[in-house]
Design a protein around this motif. Structure first.
Motif, PDB file in Angstrom:
ATOM      1  N   LEU A  42      48.523  88.709  35.942  1.00 49.39           N
ATOM      2  CA  LEU A  42      47.841  88.338  37.176  1.00 49.39           C
ATOM      3  C   LEU A  42      48.288  89.218  38.346  1.00 49.39           C
ATOM      4  O   LEU A  42      47.799  89.043  39.461  1.00 49.39           O
ATOM      5  CB  LEU A  42      48.116  86.864  37.509  1.00 49.39           C
ATOM      6  CG  LEU A  42      47.655  85.850  36.456  1.00 49.39           C
ATOM      7  CD1 LEU A  42      48.008  84.433  36.897  1.00 49.39           C
ATOM      8  CD2 LEU A  42      46.162  85.984  36.188  1.00 49.39           C
ATOM      9  N   ARG A  43      49.183  90.136  38.081  1.00 51.03           N
ATOM     10  CA  ARG A  43      49.696  91.028  39.119  1.00 51.03           C
ATOM     11  C   ARG A  43      50.213  92.305  38.468  1.00 51.03           C
ATOM     12  O   ARG A  43      50.241  92.399  37.234  1.00 51.03           O
ATOM     13  CB  ARG A  43      50.838  90.353  39.893  1.00 51.03           C
ATOM     14  CG  ARG A  43      51.993  89.940  38.997  1.00 51.03           C
ATOM     15  CD  ARG A  43      53.081  89.203  39.766  1.00 51.03           C
ATOM     16  NE  ARG A  43      53.836  90.105  40.612  1.00 51.03           N
ATOM     17  CZ  ARG A  43      54.913  90.775  40.217  1.00 51.03           C
ATOM     18  NH1 ARG A  43      55.354  90.669  38.977  1.00 51.03           N
ATOM     19  NH2 ARG A  43      55.562  91.549  41.044  1.00 51.03           N
ATOM     20  N   THR A  44      50.582  93.265  39.281  1.00 53.43           N
ATOM     21  CA  THR A  44      51.174  94.510  38.806  1.00 53.43           C
ATOM     22  C   THR A  44      52.676  94.453  39.018  1.00 53.43           C
ATOM     23  O   THR A  44      53.151  93.951  40.041  1.00 53.43           O
ATOM     24  CB  THR A  44      50.573  95.703  39.569  1.00 53.43           C
ATOM     25  OG1 THR A  44      49.178  95.805  39.251  1.00 53.43           O
ATOM     26  CG2 THR A  44      51.265  97.007  39.195  1.00 53.43           C
ATOM     27  N   LEU A 138      55.016 100.250  36.377  1.00 56.03           N
ATOM     28  CA  LEU A 138      55.845 100.747  35.275  1.00 56.03           C
ATOM     29  C   LEU A 138      55.885  99.758  34.113  1.00 56.03           C
ATOM     30  O   LEU A 138      55.804 100.139  32.946  1.00 56.03           O
ATOM     31  CB  LEU A 138      57.262 101.018  35.780  1.00 56.03           C
ATOM     32  CG  LEU A 138      58.301 101.413  34.722  1.00 56.03           C
ATOM     33  CD1 LEU A 138      57.960 102.781  34.150  1.00 56.03           C
ATOM     34  CD2 LEU A 138      59.710 101.390  35.306  1.00 56.03           C
ATOM     35  N   ASP A 139      55.998  98.466  34.407  1.00 58.80           N
ATOM     36  CA  ASP A 139      56.073  97.452  33.354  1.00 58.80           C
ATOM     37  C   ASP A 139      54.675  97.049  32.898  1.00 58.80           C
ATOM     38  O   ASP A 139      54.338  97.106  31.717  1.00 58.80           O
ATOM     39  CB  ASP A 139      56.857  96.238  33.857  1.00 58.80           C
ATOM     40  CG  ASP A 139      57.328  95.328  32.743  1.00 58.80           C
ATOM     41  OD1 ASP A 139      57.007  95.604  31.574  1.00 58.80           O
ATOM     42  OD2 ASP A 139      58.038  94.348  33.029  1.00 58.80           O
ATOM     43  N   PHE A 140      53.825  96.656  33.828  1.00 62.00           N
ATOM     44  CA  PHE A 140      52.450  96.289  33.487  1.00 62.00           C
ATOM     45  C   PHE A 140      51.599  96.305  34.745  1.00 62.00           C
ATOM     46  O   PHE A 140      52.109  96.244  35.870  1.00 62.00           O
ATOM     47  CB  PHE A 140      52.370  94.915  32.807  1.00 62.00           C
ATOM     48  CG  PHE A 140      53.044  93.801  33.557  1.00 62.00           C
ATOM     49  CD1 PHE A 140      52.432  93.178  34.638  1.00 62.00           C
ATOM     50  CD2 PHE A 140      54.306  93.351  33.171  1.00 62.00           C
ATOM     51  CE1 PHE A 140      53.054  92.141  35.315  1.00 62.00           C
ATOM     52  CE2 PHE A 140      54.935  92.312  33.853  1.00 62.00           C
ATOM     53  CZ  PHE A 140      54.307  91.713  34.921  1.00 62.00           C
ATOM     54  N   ALA A 141      50.296  96.396  34.526  1.00 63.72           N
ATOM     55  CA  ALA A 141      49.329  96.388  35.623  1.00 63.72           C
ATOM     56  C   ALA A 141      48.477  95.132  35.542  1.00 63.72           C
ATOM     57  O   ALA A 141      48.308  94.538  34.465  1.00 63.72           O
ATOM     58  CB  ALA A 141      48.446  97.629  35.564  1.00 63.72           C
ATOM     59  N   GLU A 142      47.955  94.709  36.674  1.00 61.99           N
ATOM     60  CA  GLU A 142      47.090  93.531  36.711  1.00 61.99           C
ATOM     61  C   GLU A 142      45.966  93.684  35.694  1.00 61.99           C
ATOM     62  O   GLU A 142      45.312  94.715  35.602  1.00 61.99           O
ATOM     63  CB  GLU A 142      46.513  93.356  38.115  1.00 61.99           C
ATOM     64  CG  GLU A 142      45.661  92.103  38.266  1.00 61.99           C
ATOM     65  CD  GLU A 142      45.168  91.889  39.691  1.00 61.99           C
ATOM     66  OE1 GLU A 142      44.318  91.000  39.884  1.00 61.99           O
ATOM     67  OE2 GLU A 142      45.638  92.598  40.599  1.00 61.99           O
ATOM     68  N   GLY A 143      45.772  92.626  34.889  1.00 56.75           N
ATOM     69  CA  GLY A 143      44.738  92.629  33.865  1.00 56.75           C
ATOM     70  C   GLY A 143      45.212  93.053  32.491  1.00 56.75           C
ATOM     71  O   GLY A 143      44.479  92.877  31.507  1.00 56.75           O
ATOM     72  N   ALA A 162      56.226  84.563  33.261  1.00 62.65           N
ATOM     73  CA  ALA A 162      56.608  84.234  34.631  1.00 62.65           C
ATOM     74  C   ALA A 162      56.443  85.447  35.537  1.00 62.65           C
ATOM     75  O   ALA A 162      55.902  85.340  36.649  1.00 62.65           O
ATOM     76  CB  ALA A 162      58.058  83.746  34.660  1.00 62.65           C
ATOM     77  N   SER A 163      56.889  86.608  35.071  1.00 57.52           N
ATOM     78  CA  SER A 163      56.769  87.827  35.866  1.00 57.52           C
ATOM     79  C   SER A 163      55.314  88.163  36.144  1.00 57.52           C
ATOM     80  O   SER A 163      54.985  88.725  37.194  1.00 57.52           O
ATOM     81  CB  SER A 163      57.445  88.984  35.134  1.00 57.52           C
ATOM     82  OG  SER A 163      57.382  90.172  35.890  1.00 57.52           O
ATOM     83  N   ALA A 164      54.437  87.800  35.217  1.00 65.16           N
ATOM     84  CA  ALA A 164      53.005  88.049  35.389  1.00 65.16           C
ATOM     85  C   ALA A 164      52.345  86.998  36.266  1.00 65.16           C
ATOM     86  O   ALA A 164      51.126  87.015  36.441  1.00 65.16           O
ATOM     87  CB  ALA A 164      52.322  88.102  34.032  1.00 65.16           C
ATOM     88  N   ASN A 165      53.153  86.068  36.807  1.00 70.87           N
ATOM     89  CA  ASN A 165      52.716  85.080  37.806  1.00 70.87           C
ATOM     90  C   ASN A 165      51.945  83.908  37.217  1.00 70.87           C
ATOM     91  O   ASN A 165      51.066  83.342  37.855  1.00 70.87           O
ATOM     92  CB  ASN A 165      51.888  85.741  38.907  1.00 70.87           C
ATOM     93  CG  ASN A 165      52.000  85.008  40.233  1.00 70.87           C
ATOM     94  OD1 ASN A 165      52.985  84.306  40.475  1.00 70.87           O
ATOM     95  ND2 ASN A 165      51.011  85.170  41.086  1.00 70.87           N
TER      96      ASN A 165
END
Length: 401
Positions: A42-44, A138-143, A162-165
């Protein structure tokens, strides 16, 4: 009714079993649950170019020749970015996780600098362009797809969600198992026993098997050897919306073995009854509406062996879990006689020697002897009509621990 081979009985029991519907649970309650839906970011992360170290944010062009003197014009702590734009020859004191100030492209770690005082530093060690910087995304992008449907949620997966919100996750509903013990002779642990009475132990082992694959268990108590008492508890299981009803005892053919008649009287469609195995021959399976019914033998060892072979894989499938019995090749530590038409599960001591497993039967195999089961590391599996085997012969072992 003919005895059903073990493999056929398991196939029939698992036929049509699929993961239960999903439910939304708070992230803090999702450990060891199975994802019912995939997780997308849900976030970058990180959402900005961030410092990977404590040090100084600089323009790489300013430190190409060493030593390089720079003026420190401000500070960028984590959670608070520096709002200005450093010019050439200027640096910003920065801490791990803080956003990189506009225009800077490199972080020099503090150990590679010397404080000159009066807001000036000297860079004394070479630092490559872009060093110590975590680029946005660096870790992940939204979507981004982060976790597949069916993933068992471990600590790393939960932290990623959790990190992905994600504050809530859709997970497969945990199967609910209702357990009914039957028999006038049974009393709960801690009871004072009258002549002819024994302690009821099977329900605790069956519940533990359920818990081992993430299922829930409710104990509906000990039913007397009366059809109306057993039927009342079966109705409790239906009212509780149990996915699986497990009855303990009363599934054989004696005058007081009432489970078959009660369950069919309540509307159960019988699938099979009596399996070609030892221990566990009186195993029964059927459906009562949406609820699956498993009638386990009353003998404690037979009850637990059948739970391992049948109940555990069923609950794993309903709970969306991947499950494969821990079957291994071994050699016999003692000779074994020829087998009859039933598949044997023989309690055994299993030891590893020079990379090879040796499985030694634990003497008397009476199905009432729980101590032998607790001592056993595995069950030697003997096919129907297996010939006599000498010590050292190959065998298969279902590992229990």
């Amino acid at each position: 009714m003919a005895l059903v081979p073990v493999a056929d009985a398991l196939d029939r029991l698992l036929a049509g079993a699929a993961p239960l519907p999903g439910e939304s649970v708070p992230l803090a309650e999702a450990m060891d649950r199975v994802l019912a839906e995939p997780i997308r970011a849900l976030r970058t992360q990180p959402p900005f170019d961030a410092s990977a170290m404590d040090g100084y944010a600089v323009h790489a062009a300013d430190i190409g020749t060493l030593p390089a003197r720079l003026s420190v014009i401000g500070t960028a702590p984590a959670g608070h970015g520096f709002t200005g734009t450093p010019a050439g020859g200027e640096a910003v004191r920065i801490f791990t996780g803080a956003p990189l100030p506009a225009g800077t492209d490199t972080v020099v770690i503090q150990e590679d600098t010397r404080d000159l005082g009066n807001g000036a530093i000297e860079v004394v060690e070479a630092t490559a362009h872009g060093a110590n910087v975590r680029k946005a995304g660096l870790d992940f992008a939204e979507g981004d797809l982060l976790l597949e449907k069916g993933r068992l949620l471990d600590p790393a997966a939960l932290a990623l969600a959790a990190s992905a919100n994600h504050p809530y996750l859709s997970v497969v509903r945990r199967p609910l198992v209702a357990v009914i013990a039957t028999g006038d002779e049974l009393r709960t642990p801690g009871s004072e026993l009258a002549p002819g009475q024994i302690i009821s132990s099977n329900a605790y082992g069956v519940a533990a098997v359920a818990h081992s694959v993430g299922a829930r268990a409710i104990d509906l108590g000990i039913a007397a050897d009366r059809k109306e008492d057993i039927a009342a508890r079966v109705r409790q299981a239906v009212a509780a919306k149990a996915d699986v009803l497990v009855t303990l005892g009363g599934a054989s053919v004696g005058d007081l073995d009432l489970i078959h008649d009660v369950l069919t009287g309540e509307g159960m469609t019988l699938d099979f009854w009596k399996v070609a195995m030892r221990p566990g021959k009186p195993l029964m399976s059927g459906r009562l509406g949406a609820m699956r019914c498993i009638g386990l033998p009353g003998n404690p060892v037979a009850s637990l062996v059948c739970s391992q072979l049948f109940l555990k894989p069923l609950l794993a499938r309903l709970g969306g879990r991947r499950y494969r019995p821990d079957m291994r090749e071994a050699r016999l530590g003692a000779a074994m006689a020829a087998n009859d038409r039933r598949q044997d599960y023989v309690r055994a001591c299993v030891r590893e020697e020079a990379g090879l497993l040796t499985a030694t039967p634990l003497g008397l195999q009476d199905s009432s002897m729980l101590r032998r089961l607790a001592d056993a590391e595995g069950l030697i599996v003997r096919e129907p009509f297996a010939p006599a085997a000498e010590a050292g012969a190959n065998c298969r072992v279902l590992m229990l621990r």
